[in-house]
Enzyme design. Structure first.
Site, PDB file in Angstrom:
ATOM      1  N   HIS A 294      11.818 -10.277   5.399  1.00  0.00           N
ATOM      2  CA  HIS A 294      12.315 -10.711   6.699  1.00  0.00           C
ATOM      3  C   HIS A 294      13.453 -11.719   6.592  1.00  0.00           C
ATOM      4  O   HIS A 294      14.239 -11.869   7.531  1.00  0.00           O
ATOM      5  CB  HIS A 294      11.177 -11.329   7.521  1.00  0.00           C
ATOM      6  CG  HIS A 294      11.616 -11.778   8.866  1.00  0.00           C
ATOM      7  ND1 HIS A 294      12.066 -10.902   9.828  1.00  0.00           N
ATOM      8  CD2 HIS A 294      11.724 -13.011   9.404  1.00  0.00           C
ATOM      9  CE1 HIS A 294      12.403 -11.577  10.914  1.00  0.00           C
ATOM     10  NE2 HIS A 294      12.208 -12.865  10.685  1.00  0.00           N
ATOM     11  N   CYS A 295      13.596 -12.387   5.457  1.00  0.00           N
ATOM     12  CA  CYS A 295      14.527 -13.525   5.391  1.00  0.00           C
ATOM     13  C   CYS A 295      15.901 -13.173   4.848  1.00  0.00           C
ATOM     14  O   CYS A 295      16.907 -13.333   5.537  1.00  0.00           O
ATOM     15  CB  CYS A 295      13.907 -14.634   4.538  1.00  0.00           C
ATOM     16  SG  CYS A 295      12.458 -15.412   5.290  1.00  0.00           S
ATOM     17  N   ILE A 296      15.977 -12.723   3.610  1.00  0.00           N
ATOM     18  CA  ILE A 296      17.269 -12.641   2.925  1.00  0.00           C
ATOM     19  C   ILE A 296      18.232 -11.644   3.573  1.00  0.00           C
ATOM     20  O   ILE A 296      19.431 -11.923   3.661  1.00  0.00           O
ATOM     21  CB  ILE A 296      17.064 -12.331   1.424  1.00  0.00           C
ATOM     22  CG1 ILE A 296      16.193 -13.425   0.800  1.00  0.00           C
ATOM     23  CG2 ILE A 296      18.401 -12.288   0.707  1.00  0.00           C
ATOM     24  CD1 ILE A 296      15.891 -13.209  -0.653  1.00  0.00           C
ATOM     25  N   ILE A 298      18.551 -11.017   6.655  1.00  0.00           N
ATOM     26  CA  ILE A 298      18.805 -11.390   8.044  1.00  0.00           C
ATOM     27  C   ILE A 298      19.409 -12.782   8.180  1.00  0.00           C
ATOM     28  O   ILE A 298      20.369 -12.991   8.932  1.00  0.00           O
ATOM     29  CB  ILE A 298      17.487 -11.307   8.843  1.00  0.00           C
ATOM     30  CG1 ILE A 298      17.044  -9.845   8.939  1.00  0.00           C
ATOM     31  CG2 ILE A 298      17.638 -11.930  10.231  1.00  0.00           C
ATOM     32  CD1 ILE A 298      15.688  -9.656   9.566  1.00  0.00           C
ATOM     33  N   ASP A 299      18.872 -13.757   7.462  1.00  0.00           N
ATOM     34  CA  ASP A 299      19.230 -15.152   7.676  1.00  0.00           C
ATOM     35  C   ASP A 299      20.727 -15.447   7.546  1.00  0.00           C
ATOM     36  O   ASP A 299      21.260 -16.257   8.324  1.00  0.00           O
ATOM     37  CB  ASP A 299      18.450 -16.051   6.722  1.00  0.00           C
ATOM     38  CG  ASP A 299      16.957 -16.037   7.026  1.00  0.00           C
ATOM     39  OD1 ASP A 299      16.573 -15.397   8.023  1.00  0.00           O
ATOM     40  OD2 ASP A 299      16.187 -16.638   6.268  1.00  0.00           O
TER      41      ASP A 299
END
Length: 458
Positions: A294-296, A298-299
Site C-alpha cells: 500500500h505504501c511504496i 502510492i506515497d
C-alpha cells in the site's frame, strides 16, 4: 527528545520539551492512560489497525475496533482472524480482555482515544484520494466528546491533519488542545516481518499543539517501546513520505540498473550481492516486477501532488516512479521473447504465475505487481493460471477481478504449462522441483542465480 517504554509507568517519562499547561481535559486523559482505564478506539481493522488493536489490548487497555466491513467485524467477534500472520488465538485473547469490534460509528463517544487507520489510495489520475479519511472523520466527529484524543495514522501529504481534521473538530465546537487533542503518528507496519513487530517499531508523533503532543506521547509510550516526537503534524506526515520515497527511489535505481545489466549480459543479482560486501556506503536493494504494497507505489505521488501547490516539480521522485511503473511491461516483454524463442506467442499459451501477493510469505494483495502482470497476460490472450499457497482463492479487489483458484504445483501441471512466471518468491515453493519440470520459466526475483537452460531472468 525520545521516550522509551522500559518503565512500568510510561506516562511518567520526562516531557520537558513541551510547555506545561493546566488543561483539565488533558490531565484526565493522561491519568486514564497511565492507569490503563482509557478505552482505545481503532478505526479501520486491516493490516495496520488490527495489529494496533492487539498491541493496545496486550498493553492492558480495553479496545473497541471500528470497521465498515461487517464480515470482518463478525469474524473478529467470533475470535477468527482474516490476516494470515495474525493467529486466531491473538483475537480470542483480545476478546477475553473485554475488547470487541463494531460497525456502529455512533459509539465513537465511548473510547477516550480514536486512532484512524484507513487506506489512502490514488484516484484514476494518480492524485491523492482522501475519501476514506474524510468519510471516516465525518462519521466519527459528530459523536466525539470533550476529553478525547484523535490520532491519524494513514499515510498522507503534509498538511492533511491540520487542513482536513482540525477544521472538522473546530466546526463541532471544540477547541483543539483544550477540549480535544489531535495528532498524526504514521503507521510503520511491515506485514509478516519476523523481526519487527508493532511494539518494537519506533513511533513518530506530531501534535497540533503542545498539549496534543503531550497526549500523543503518553498514548503511544504506553504501548510502544520507543516514541519519537517531532515538532508538528506536518513534520510527522513528511517523515512517513520520506521513508517510503527513499525506498521507491532506490528500487527505481536498481530496476534501471537491471535493464542495463540485462542488455550487457550481466546478472544484476550477482552485481548487487558483490556490492553488498562493502561494509559502508552501500545498502542493497533488489529489482523486481514492479512495486507492491500500500505504501511504496502510492506515497511518492502524495508528495509530488502537494509539492505542485508550492510551485515545485519533483523530477527525481517522479522519474523513479516512471521506472518502477514500467517494470511490468518490461517483464511482459521478457515473457513474449521467451515464448517467441520457442515458436509461440502469448496468445493461446498456457502461463502460470507463481506468487500473486506483493511480497514473499504474506497474504497481502495490496497493489501487487503480480496482479498487473496477470491482467496484461489476460489482455494478450494467455490461458492464465496462478499458484500461491497464501491465496487459495483470488480475493475480491476494488480494481481487479479474476474468478480463479490457486493451482497445485504437481509435476503434470508444471509440465503442461508453456511458461511459468515467477512473480513472488514465496519460501513454500520447491524451486528445484519447479525448474526441473518447467518448459520455460521467467524469474523476476533472482531466485535462480546459476545459469539454467529453461530459466530466463527478468
Amino acid at each position: 527528545m525520545e521516550y522509551t517504554n522500559n518503565l512500568p509507568a510510561a506516562i511518567r517519562l520526562p516531557v520537558t520539551a513541551i510547555p506545561e499547561t493546566d488543561f483539565s481535559h488533558l490531565d484526565q486523559l493522561l491519568a486514564k492512560i497511565e492507569n490503563r482505564t482509557a478505552v482505545i478506539g481503532v478505526v479501520g481493522l486491516g493490516y495496520v489497525g488490527l495489529p494496533l488493536m492487539l498491541r493496545f489490548s496486550y498493553a492492558g487497555f480495553r479496545v473497541l475496533g471500528f470497521d465498515i466491513d461487517a464480515d470482518k467485524v463478525a469474524k473478529l467477534n467470533r475470535g477468527e482472524s482474516y490476516i494470515e500472520h495474525i493467529a486466531a488465538k491473538s483475537i480470542t485473547d483480545v476478546l477475553a480482555r473485554d475488547s470487541r469490534a463494531t460497525c456502529d460509528f455512533s459509539l465513537a463517544s465511548e473510547p477516550d482515544v480514536l486512532i484512524i487507520c484507513v487506506p489512502t489510495p490514488l484516484n484514476a489520475y494518480r492524485e491523492p484520494d482522501l475519501s476514506f479519511i474524510l468519510n471516516t472523520a465525518d462519521m466519527l466527529v459528530p459523536h466525539m466528546r470533550r476529553g478525547q484524543l484523535l490520532s491519524l495514522e494513514s499515510t498522507t501529504y503534509p498538511g492533511t491533519t491540520e487542513e482536513e481534521l482540525l477544521p472538522r473538530l473546530e466546526d463541532r465546537g471544540f477547541t483543539v488542545g483544550e477540549d480535544v487533542f489531535l495528532v498524526f503518528s504514521p503507521e510503520r507496519e511491515d506485514p509478516g516481518n519476523p523481526t519487527f513487530k508493532t511494539r518494537s517499531i519506533p513511533k513518530v508523533v506530531g501534535g497540533v499543539t503542545s498539549a496534543c503532543q503531550k497526549a500523543g506521547i503518553a498514548l503511544y509510550a504506553a504501548a510502544i517501546d520507543r516514541v519519537v516526537p517531532v515538532s508538528s503534524t506536518r513534520a510527522a506526515e513528511l517523515t512517513k513520505l520520506l521513508e517510503n520515497i527513499y525506498r521507491a527511489v532506490n528500487i527505481g535505481l536498481v530496476n534501471e540498473m537491471k535493464i542495463i545489466a540485462d542488455r550487457m549480459g550481466i546478472d544484476i543479482h550477482e552485481v548487487i550481492n558483490a556490492a553488498a560486501t562493502k561494509p559502508f556506503g552501500f545498502t542493497p536493494y533488489y529489482p523486481g516486477p514492479g512495486l507492491g504494497g500500500h505504501c511504496i507505489p502510492i506515497d511518492p505521488f502524495y508528495l509530488t501532488w502537494k509539492a505542485r501547490q508550492y510551485g515545485l516539480h519533483t523530477r527525481f521522485i517522479e522519474l523513479a516512479g516512471e521506472i518502477n511503473n514500467d517494470m511490468p511491461r518490461w517483464v511482459i516483454g521478457k515473457v513474449a521473447n521467451t515464448l517467441n524463442d520457442r515458436g509461440r506467442s502469448i496468445k493461446g499459451s498456457r502461463i502460470l504465475v507463481l506468487g500473486i501477493t506483493y511480497k514473499k510469505d504474506v497474504d497481502d494483495m495490496r497493489e501487487s505487481p503480480s496482479v498487473k502482470l496477470m491482467e496484461m497476460l489476460r489482455d494478450r490472450g494467455a490461458e492464465l493460471f496462478y499458484s500461491d499457497p497464501h491465496v487459495p482463492v483470488f480475493p475480491r479487489m476494488r480494481e481487479h477481478h479474476f474468478e480463479m483458484e490457486s493451482t497445485a504445483l504437481t509435476r503434470e501441471t508444471i509440465a503442461s504449462m508453456d511458461l511459468l512466471l515467477l512473480a513472488t518468491n514465496h519460501s513454500a515453493f520447491d524451486y528445484e522441483f519447479i525448474q526441473k519440470y518447467a518448459k520455460a520459466l521467467v524469474d523476476t526475483r533472482g531466485v535462480y542465480l546459476d545459469p539454467l537452460p529453461n530459466v530466463i531472468k527478468s
